[in-house]
Scaffold this active site. Structure first.
Site, PDB file in Angstrom:
ATOM      1  N   ASP A  69       0.781  -1.118  -0.216  1.00  0.00           N
ATOM      2  CA  ASP A  69      -0.426   0.112  -0.250  1.00  0.00           C
ATOM      3  C   ASP A  69       0.729   1.113  -0.317  1.00  0.00           C
ATOM      4  O   ASP A  69       0.373   2.284  -0.399  1.00  0.00           O
ATOM      5  CB  ASP A  69      -0.851   0.051   1.053  1.00  0.00           C
ATOM      6  CG  ASP A  69      -1.482  -0.807   0.999  1.00  0.00           C
ATOM      7  OD1 ASP A  69      -2.900  -0.858  -0.386  1.00  0.00           O
ATOM      8  OD2 ASP A  69      -3.349  -1.515   1.757  1.00  0.00           O
ATOM      9  N   TYR A  97     -10.682  -0.836   3.239  1.00  0.00           N
ATOM     10  CA  TYR A  97      -9.592  -1.218   4.851  1.00  0.00           C
ATOM     11  C   TYR A  97      -9.221   0.877   5.218  1.00  0.00           C
ATOM     12  O   TYR A  97      -8.431   1.202   4.103  1.00  0.00           O
ATOM     13  CB  TYR A  97      -8.449  -1.889   4.294  1.00  0.00           C
ATOM     14  CG  TYR A  97      -8.646  -2.962   5.383  1.00  0.00           C
ATOM     15  CD1 TYR A  97      -9.414  -3.503   5.342  1.00  0.00           C
ATOM     16  CD2 TYR A  97      -7.457  -3.035   5.815  1.00  0.00           C
ATOM     17  CE1 TYR A  97      -9.451  -5.261   6.020  1.00  0.00           C
ATOM     18  CE2 TYR A  97      -7.298  -4.477   6.725  1.00  0.00           C
ATOM     19  CZ  TYR A  97      -8.588  -5.418   6.633  1.00  0.00           C
ATOM     20  OH  TYR A  97      -8.334  -6.360   7.519  1.00  0.00           O
TER      21      TYR A  97
END
Lengths: 732, 732
Positions: free
Chosen positions: A378, A466
């Site tokens: 990420d 998320y």
């Protein structure tokens, strides 16, 4: 795959990198002179958003403008050698690059423009009031299909270094995506008639479509030599929580540079789209009867104000701590120059030169066509800082919080402001700093107790579904706690089933049936035997000194516990112990993938919980500088393989924090936060307890508070005053 | 022993026992009728103290009276079947026993008088307003050198059961010490001229003496068949922190029944008594210049009051939770009948029938004469509840706390009140219950965040030098966190050394040199190989169902992670998952002693992190009912060896929480709190996120606070506003 196992692990690892005594090069400085120019985020701009894996056909952009930045940033100037690039400096860099070949003649995109931090000795000796060291920028750009790494001298206006074709000489990977890359990828499928037909034939209105750009990882030759991305879509019909309405099995492969649709895989025709009911999580969508008020107002109150100050926008002073804090597009936030005041001498002492999240590795392990490639990095692929949305005052952080904005450049170099990206607040959680009770039988009626108050620095990144909450918590006793909380929405998979009784033993759900037709996806464990690489502890009972990098590659052992100290053998306490800090592990979940699996090679920093490397300014990103589609040639595991000396050197300590997350129904439609942390704790760093001499609380020091409501409370406490209803006898 | 290792582990294990669905027998009830009689704790009484390992020659007893009890307890009556014995009931029991043979004719001591809890089905079906089940007491007493276990029917006035010589038929051990045992043991050495000479010849005034009664453990035949205790002493001269001034090497063996001095071991003549300077930790002993004020006032404020109520003294209702809470002389506190309200149905659902700390095992492992026996079992030997001193309002617990008193019996049966023994408070620590941010690019400007508010139940036991803080924290999302914090004062050892440069490689300090002549004592690790007992996980990926006790003896494995679910296979969610809770391990430090070491046989519950047993009302104390000097015949490890069936039974789950503590200079003279916890987390217990529908914070709901100080703040914030001083360049 173990077909009978219905609940499996979702495996998620965050490498929280702690860089002690890390530094960069420096060059002469002159104040910026460019005319400010800045994007206006109150109106639509993709650069102002961080939620950029998603594309939607009906943007309603002015309905809820982003919070106003806490300050107008156009006239910001740097005050500290580590201060991030300002609006003026970013505009100056943009102007310099615009006249630099090959940028002058070709379209280009800037994938990263950040301060090139000055050399560590310069930073350490710099004092407030001294002239700033020279300001330089480190730039990563794409031009004509290749990656370039440049150094720009902001003062002289010169490009002092320019490495073209960096993705060839450096590694196989590509730079972090730009927001524009992600946005355009989500639009690309709509230009393809086959894709549109697949959507319409499922009964979905194209205007209800929401698509996510999903990094492809790297799984073999066919995926090399061009920047690829996969796009998957959802329907937003009837819910804001479109993540719960996947169009399962439909995956579009897109060339990120040409926007060309290369391949459409459509294998989910038999899978219904889960229903929208009960998926929305917004308070505004509830009717009055649905609302639940469980507790009376409760608040952290400081009527004399917080005890910390933020000087010159980035220098935080609190209790016995001081440190530099700044946002970063890739790492999220960076804490530098953390120093603590010694209660004996009154002097500030160095603890941590630089600390930040280096990479996040989130491998989902469903092996099916639409899921196998989901092995996110990420930070290096999406930009952990780019994904950090403005924090919500009173809810993301308490009322006593201070907010810090970020200034980031768009792909064309234009700066924009991400408001409220970081918050800083003092925390009193009712905990105890230290205590001791004596007994009256001794003639000593003693109850000495000190409440624990800490300082929290927080950001929250929403990488699509998320949400990651990252806290750096400073304690007055010298401890630093790094905590990562997970919340947000599960990445779910459509399923033909509505009840577990439809699932037979042979069926492989790869997850938990969360609601009708919705499976929470989990990882199938691959056992990485702990026996095949038993390694000595890094610093075991102090005397096992790790001399080289391989000594310091630590796989934690539950039944052979060790402490991991970073000591300075050249500096001793009064009674002769070497001063040090220890890493106190937590969130120890280990990687379970095979070491030679492509995702694990790319996320090889998860092979150990602790690593120590000698300082090297090029080794900052545990997954490599260019992570996107990389093959793992430029990772912490590769650097450390050189087994360099680390004893009595300037070192970098890396800690891998891991989570195993098995979804359960409580995570639907949005998951309660789970968190994990590790500590950096002083060990013979101070001569004695550094908070021995703080006072206890006395009532007159505490506030007088009245209820702040205008009239009556908005809600009554439902249920709390009810009598007990008949209980369900029997277990659970 | 590894001579070169200067820092070793101090190993400390707490077994926090979680009893699910545990119960006791019950018999008919009548209200108590005895005339109340109660000890007055405002004046000197050893029964009112918990700090009872210590004896001191100069009691100054009225200087700081204990806090007044929150209520007058003489007229308390029980309201709930699980309510603890009241003052009236304890007096009634005392009267019944006084006329019962052999108590009528011989001196006796009551080592335990507690409620015999009614059968579980009775408790589960009982509703408020129903008549109470019969009240009975379980009594452990010593008469004529033997231990007796009795059941007293409070209503009928009859002793319905009486097992004499219980320490013979039950196990080798003796009951928990009385406060009087501990007190008289510390006085015994003073009757011995040799002891007094040893003190005086060291230049210590006998009036400066403070002595501790130290349980002997069990190490062989020579120590059997009488109740033994060892006494070690300190000088209080010049400090309230006498623990830091040990008279090292002087150990007196005392017969606890006859008070006879059996043996004096004096091997510490060469060891100076550490100096008193800098050991006192009381704020009142600091001069103004020494005081440090690091933070402004900060407080958890609830102007509308707390959201919980405590009905009928023991029934706590908060948010979606309700449970019964009571003090216990051995366990500290007991939480029973914890139920949570289901947001779907509004019904209360059973979660935990009974939860409490079953035993604490604290083996110090210095092998020398004066240290080898220190292997405390703090609950079964000293009484974890007896050692819980009154909590300090505003410091041990925040201002919004509610306090609960305990009523315990002295050795002669007279009740006394331990005020403020437990506190209950709501916590808002600035944390996030759940969150999700969406991006404006989707047309959905969403930032939905809910702050996390929890309820904490706390006690703090000061078992001599060490302070244990036990928290049971209830979350609105259904999670229960059990957290144990350690603070207080190290058990230190006198040392001839003043600096580590005097210590050569061959010397064995068994600890860290904390200050001149003071060593923090640590454990020498004995490797308990994890290879010799690899066991299957209790519930691995849900489908590995533990069918018997041995299946459920879990040694955690870092590289083979499992989840540990307690499920009810007979009750399923809407989509068909079995309802359950999982144990989320934390504080996983394992025992490192050899399995056949005497201390480890006694503390064998530390052999595994998780155990599951079928419900059995006699199996409540993991180290055995009679722990003192026991040989380990009546422990959880022995019970579990029977390998009984547990599948689809009423079960008890036991979790062992472990700490390794290596002392460091920061722990001197009093240690900052370190803590560890484990969680009980709902897993498919609810149909979906149970806190989905709670509101976010809005400013008008929060309080308006003013500074509560009378005039000016007591202190200025020193240092916080100072400029940075010159920092020390280089690492740390």
């Amino acid at each position: 795959m173990e077909a009978k196992s219905l609940i499996r692990l979702l495996f998620l690892i965050l490498s929280t990198l702690l860089l002690l005594f890390f530094t960069f090069l420096s060059l002469p400085y002159a104040p910026p002179s460019n005319k400010p120019e800045i994007l206006d985020c109150a109106t639509y701009s993709p650069w102002c958003t961080s939620k950029n894996r998603i594309q939607h056909k009906k943007p309603n952009l002015l309905k809820n403008p982003l919070p106003t930045p806490t300050r107008h940033h156009s006239s910001d100037v740097p005050h500290h050698p580590l201060d991030p690039l300002t609006v003026q400096e970013l505009n100056r860099i943009r102007a310099i690059l615009a006249s630099h070949a090959p940028f002058k003649s070709s379209p280009y995109a800037l994938h990263s423009v950040v301060l090139q931090e000055p050399h560590k000795p310069l930073v350490l000796t710099w004092q407030k009031g001294d002239p700033l060291p020279p300001r330089k920028a480190s730039v990563v750009a794409r031009v004509n299909g290749s990656s370039h790494v440049l150094t720009v001298d902001i003062d002289t206006g010169e490009v002092t270094q320019h490495d073209a074709d960096a993705d060839t000489w450096l590694s196989s990977g590509y730079p972090m995506m730009t927001v524009e890359d992600m946005t355009s990828a989500t639009w690309a499928p709509l230009s393809n008639p086959d894709f549109n037909r697949a959507i319409i034939e499922r009964g979905i209105d194209l205007t209800d479509l929401a698509c996510l750009p999903i990094s492809t990882g790297w799984f073999g030759k066919s995926e090399e030599n061009r920047r690829l991305i996969k796009v998957q879509c959802y329907t937003t019909k009837g819910t804001a929580n479109f993540y719960m309405r996947p169009i399962e099995g439909l995956t579009v492969l897109v060339d990120m540079d040409t926007k060309e649709v290369l391949e459409i895989s459509d294998k989910g025709w038999n899978i219904p789209i889960p229903k929208a009911a009960n998926t929305d999580y917004r308070f505004s969508t509830l009717n009055e009867k649905q609302k639940i008020k469980l507790v009376n107002p409760i608040s952290l109150e400081q009527p004399k104000g917080p005890s910390f100050t933020v000087e010159d926008n980035h220098w935080v002073k609190w209790a016995n701590w001081e440190f530099h804090l700044k946002p970063d597009p890739r790492a999220g936030m960076i804490i530098s120059r953390a120093v603590v005041r010694d209660p004996e001498t009154g002097k500030l002492r160095n603890v941590m030169y630089k600390g930040f999240t280096s990479e996040l590795f989130v491998p989902y392990m469903d092996p099916t066509d639409a899921w196998y490639f989901k092995t996110y990095m990420d930070a290096g692929e999406y930009g952990f800082g780019l994904q950090a949305m403005p924090l919500d005052p009173l809810n993301d952080c308490p009322r006593n919080a201070y907010y810090m904005d970020a200034v980031f450049p768009a792909a064309d170099g234009t700066p924009y402001v991400r408001s409220n990206m970081i918050c800083v607040f003092e925390r009193y959680a009712g905990d105890i700093g230290w205590r001791h009770s004596e007994s009256p039988i001794t003639g000593m009626e003693i109850r000495e107790v000190r409440p624990k108050v800490t300082l929290v620095v927080r950001m929250a990144a929403s990488v699509a579904n998320y949400d990651y909450i990252v806290d750096w918590e400073f304690q007055t006793d010298g401890l630093i706690r790094v905590k990562v909380g997970l919340s947000g929405i599960l990445m779910v998979k459509g399923s033909p089933f509505v009840n577990m009784n439809q699932v037979n033993e042979q069926e492989n759900l790869y997850g938990t049936l969360l609601s009708e037709n919705v499976v929470g996806v989990n990882l199938k464990r691959e056992h990485d035997s702990p026996d095949n690489a038993p390694r000595r502890s890094y610093l075991k009972a102090v005397r096992n000194v790790a001399k080289t990098e391989k000594d310091a590659q630590v796989k934690l052992k539950l039944y052979d516990p060790s402490e991991f100290h970073v000591i300075n053998p050249n500096k001793k306490t009064r009674v002769g112990n070497p001063v040090g800090y220890k890493v106190v592990p937590g969130g120890t979940a280990a990687s379970l993938l095979d070491l030679d699996d492509p995702p694990q090679k790319r996320g090889a920093f998860t092979n150990n919980q602790i690593w120590v490397t000698p300082y090297n300014e090029t080794e900052q990103w545990a997954g490599g500088l260019f992570v996107y589609q990389s093959q793992g040639e430029d990772t912490l595991a590769v650097w450390s393989e050189r087994d360099r000396a680390i004893e009595n050197k300037d070192i970098v300590v890396w800690y891998t924090l891991g989570f195993h997350h098995i979804p359960c129904q409580e995570d639907f439609p949005i998951m309660p936060t789970v968190s994990s942390s590790f500590d950096l704790k002083p060990v013979n760093f101070f001569e004695n307890n550094p908070i021995l001499r703080i006072p206890p609380n006395v009532d007159k020091d505490l506030p007088n508070c009245k209820f702040g409501g205008h009239t009556n409370a908005a809600y009554d406490l439902r249920w709390v005053t009810k009598e007990i209803e008949s209980t369900i006898a029997g277990p659970l």
